[in-house]
Design a protein around this motif. Structure first.
Motif, PDB file in Angstrom:
ATOM      1  N   PHE A  84      16.202   2.707   7.434  1.00 21.96           N
ATOM      2  CA  PHE A  84      15.348   1.523   7.273  1.00 21.96           C
ATOM      3  C   PHE A  84      14.203   1.813   6.320  1.00 21.96           C
ATOM      4  CE2 PHE A  84      16.958  -1.154  10.686  1.00 21.96           C
ATOM      5  CZ  PHE A  84      17.612  -0.239  11.493  1.00 21.96           C
ATOM      6  N   HIS A 113      10.569   8.973  11.374  1.00 21.97           N
ATOM      7  CA  HIS A 113       9.945   8.878  10.053  1.00 21.97           C
ATOM      8  C   HIS A 113      10.480   9.965   9.133  1.00 21.97           C
ATOM      9  CE1 HIS A 113       6.552   9.609   7.171  1.00 21.97           C
ATOM     10  NE2 HIS A 113       6.684   8.307   7.058  1.00 21.97           N
ATOM     11  N   ASN A 145       0.846  -1.186   0.000  1.00 20.30           N
ATOM     12  CA  ASN A 145       0.000   0.000   0.000  1.00 20.30           C
ATOM     13  C   ASN A 145       0.882   1.236   0.000  1.00 20.30           C
ATOM     14  OD1 ASN A 145      -1.418   2.280   1.552  1.00 20.30           O
ATOM     15  ND2 ASN A 145      -3.118   0.902   1.022  1.00 20.30           N
ATOM     16  N   ASN A 146       1.936   1.212   0.820  1.00 17.55           N
ATOM     17  CA  ASN A 146       2.906   2.290   0.815  1.00 17.55           C
ATOM     18  C   ASN A 146       4.257   1.780   1.295  1.00 17.55           C
ATOM     19  OD1 ASN A 146       3.355   2.855   3.773  1.00 17.55           O
ATOM     20  ND2 ASN A 146       1.160   3.327   3.702  1.00 17.55           N
ATOM     21  N   LEU A 161      13.518   5.279  16.019  1.00 11.88           N
ATOM     22  CA  LEU A 161      13.444   5.588  14.600  1.00 11.88           C
ATOM     23  C   LEU A 161      12.644   6.862  14.374  1.00 11.88           C
ATOM     24  CD1 LEU A 161      13.911   2.408  14.788  1.00 11.88           C
ATOM     25  CD2 LEU A 161      13.045   2.372  12.443  1.00 11.88           C
ATOM     26  N   ARG A 175       3.397   6.410  -1.654  1.00 10.26           N
ATOM     27  CA  ARG A 175       2.279   5.508  -1.868  1.00 10.26           C
ATOM     28  C   ARG A 175       2.538   4.640  -3.093  1.00 10.26           C
ATOM     29  NH1 ARG A 175      -2.931   9.337  -0.359  1.00 10.26           N
ATOM     30  NH2 ARG A 175      -1.920  10.438   1.352  1.00 10.26           N
ATOM     31  N   LEU A 233       7.140   9.035   3.208  1.00  7.86           N
ATOM     32  CA  LEU A 233       6.222   7.958   2.826  1.00  7.86           C
ATOM     33  C   LEU A 233       5.880   8.119   1.366  1.00  7.86           C
ATOM     34  CD1 LEU A 233       3.050   6.817   4.772  1.00  7.86           C
ATOM     35  CD2 LEU A 233       2.894   7.375   2.342  1.00  7.86           C
ATOM     36  N   TYR A 276      12.833   5.385   7.280  1.00  9.07           N
ATOM     37  CA  TYR A 276      13.080   5.880   8.628  1.00  9.07           C
ATOM     38  C   TYR A 276      14.581   6.020   8.838  1.00  9.07           C
ATOM     39  CZ  TYR A 276       8.229   4.884   9.892  1.00  9.07           C
ATOM     40  OH  TYR A 276       6.859   4.883   9.955  1.00  9.07           O
ATOM     41  N   ASN A 328      -2.400  -0.680  10.082  1.00  5.65           N
ATOM     42  CA  ASN A 328      -1.262   0.039   9.526  1.00  5.65           C
ATOM     43  C   ASN A 328       0.030  -0.654   9.899  1.00  5.65           C
ATOM     44  OD1 ASN A 328       0.065   2.093   8.166  1.00  5.65           O
ATOM     45  ND2 ASN A 328       0.167   3.415   9.969  1.00  5.65           N
ATOM     46  N   LYS A 329       0.012  -1.984  10.001  1.00  2.00           N
ATOM     47  CA  LYS A 329       1.216  -2.692  10.407  1.00  2.00           C
ATOM     48  C   LYS A 329       2.294  -2.550   9.349  1.00  2.00           C
ATOM     49  CE  LYS A 329      -0.893  -6.574  11.060  1.00  2.00           C
ATOM     50  NZ  LYS A 329      -1.056  -8.027  11.316  1.00  2.00           N
ATOM     51  N   LEU A 330       3.501  -2.223   9.793  1.00  6.42           N
ATOM     52  CA  LEU A 330       4.639  -2.085   8.907  1.00  6.42           C
ATOM     53  C   LEU A 330       5.612  -3.234   9.121  1.00  6.42           C
ATOM     54  CD1 LEU A 330       5.485   1.716   9.212  1.00  6.42           C
ATOM     55  CD2 LEU A 330       4.159   0.567   7.434  1.00  6.42           C
ATOM     56  N   THR A 331       6.258  -3.641   8.036  1.00 11.89           N
ATOM     57  CA  THR A 331       7.324  -4.631   8.102  1.00 11.89           C
ATOM     58  C   THR A 331       8.616  -3.937   7.714  1.00 11.89           C
ATOM     59  OG1 THR A 331       5.779  -6.392   7.500  1.00 11.89           O
ATOM     60  CG2 THR A 331       8.127  -6.863   7.287  1.00 11.89           C
ATOM     61  N   PHE A 332       9.620  -4.039   8.572  1.00 13.83           N
ATOM     62  CA  PHE A 332      10.872  -3.320   8.390  1.00 13.83           C
ATOM     63  C   PHE A 332      11.953  -4.216   7.820  1.00 13.83           C
ATOM     64  CE2 PHE A 332      10.307   0.785  10.497  1.00 13.83           C
ATOM     65  CZ  PHE A 332       9.096   0.583  11.135  1.00 13.83           C
ATOM     66  N   GLN A 390       7.825   3.277   3.360  1.00 15.83           N
ATOM     67  CA  GLN A 390       8.305   4.395   4.175  1.00 15.83           C
ATOM     68  C   GLN A 390       9.793   4.219   4.459  1.00 15.83           C
ATOM     69  OE1 GLN A 390       5.715   4.937   7.610  1.00 15.83           O
ATOM     70  NE2 GLN A 390       3.998   4.008   6.518  1.00 15.83           N
ATOM     71  N   ARG A 435       3.979  -1.280   4.105  1.00 21.29           N
ATOM     72  CA  ARG A 435       2.648  -1.660   4.548  1.00 21.29           C
ATOM     73  C   ARG A 435       2.038  -2.494   3.429  1.00 21.29           C
ATOM     74  NH1 ARG A 435      -2.920   1.637   4.728  1.00 21.29           N
ATOM     75  NH2 ARG A 435      -4.200  -0.115   5.364  1.00 21.29           N
TER      76      ARG A 435
END
Lengths: 113, 114
Positions: free
Chosen positions: A88, A45, A30-31, A43, A50, A48, A35, A99-103, A33, A92
């Motif tokens: 990083f 931000h 979805n997007n 971290l 999209r 971002l 950091y 809105n869980k993010l995976t880094f 980001q 999403r």
């Protein structure tokens, strides 16, 4: 498992040079980001982008996104010693609830004065 | 300064003991998250909460529990600590559970389990 993988893992440049780092990911997003993390700190931000955007700017930062290649790049222009940090990418996923993010694992950038 | 407060900053904990890591935000963000950061593994999601009263499991939830009694607080509890839980723990929040929002992070809690 990590969704994003940064490349390179570490980068050393002189002040004034540009720093480029890349991020690849595996699933549709979805997007994406970026950091920054200074040593021993949380971290922060940065930017971002999209999934329907291809490029975004913020000050000396330029981010690109290529969804066909599932990759993104972060360019820091005219680097300064204060840019020394770990960077990083985080994604999403389309299927991610909320809105869980995976880094990713991060790129360590050293800017030498 | 608005943001996220984590406590304690660091802690040495004996294996088998319990501990609660505290996280408080003053931004009225709906969603909150707990991540652990380990060298070479980046940040991994432990638990999350999309809104007060709800919680969910992340990528590495085993050995941890959370609660979200109100909007501001999101404590993380280790019921019986093990050495593999040695890590730096970050709490984060975002304005909404959906949409395109970045996270605000706390400064972290460095936990050593011996």
């Amino acid at each position: 498992s990590q969704q994003g993988e940064e490349d390179p893992q570490a980068l050393s440049i002189q002040e004034g040079e540009n720093a480029t780092m890349n991020c690849s990911y595996k699933t549709s997003i979805n997007n994406l980001q970026w950091y920054r993390q200074n040593s021993g700190r949380g971290l922060v931000h940065l930017i971002l982008i999209r999934s329907n955007e291809r490029e975004k700017h913020s000050g000396r930062l330029r981010v690109t996104l290529d969804t066909s290649k599932k990759s993104s790049s972060l360019l820091i222009t005219a680097s300064r010693a204060a840019d020394t940090a770990s960077y990083f990418c985080a994604t999403r996923g389309i299927k991610a609830a909320g809105n869980k993010l995976t880094f990713g694992g991060g790129t360590r950038v050293l800017v030498k004065p | 300064t608005a943001g996220i407060t984590q406590a304690p900053t660091s802690q040495i904990l004996a294996a088998g003991r319990s501990m609660t890591l505290r996280c408080t935000q003053d931004m009225r963000h709906n969603a909150m998250y707990w991540y652990r950061q380990d060298l070479g593994l980046g940040l991994r999601l432990i638990h999350y909460s999309n809104t007060a009263g709800t919680t969910g499991k992340g990528e590495v939830p085993d050995g941890y529990s959370v609660s979200r009694a109100n909007t501001d607080d999101f404590p993380l509890t280790l019921a019986s600590a093990v050495p593999s839980q040695t890590s730096v723990y970050f709490c984060a929040s975002s304005d909404e559970a959906g949409g395109n929002y970045g996270y605000t992070f706390g400064s972290g809690t460095r936990l050593t389990v011996v």
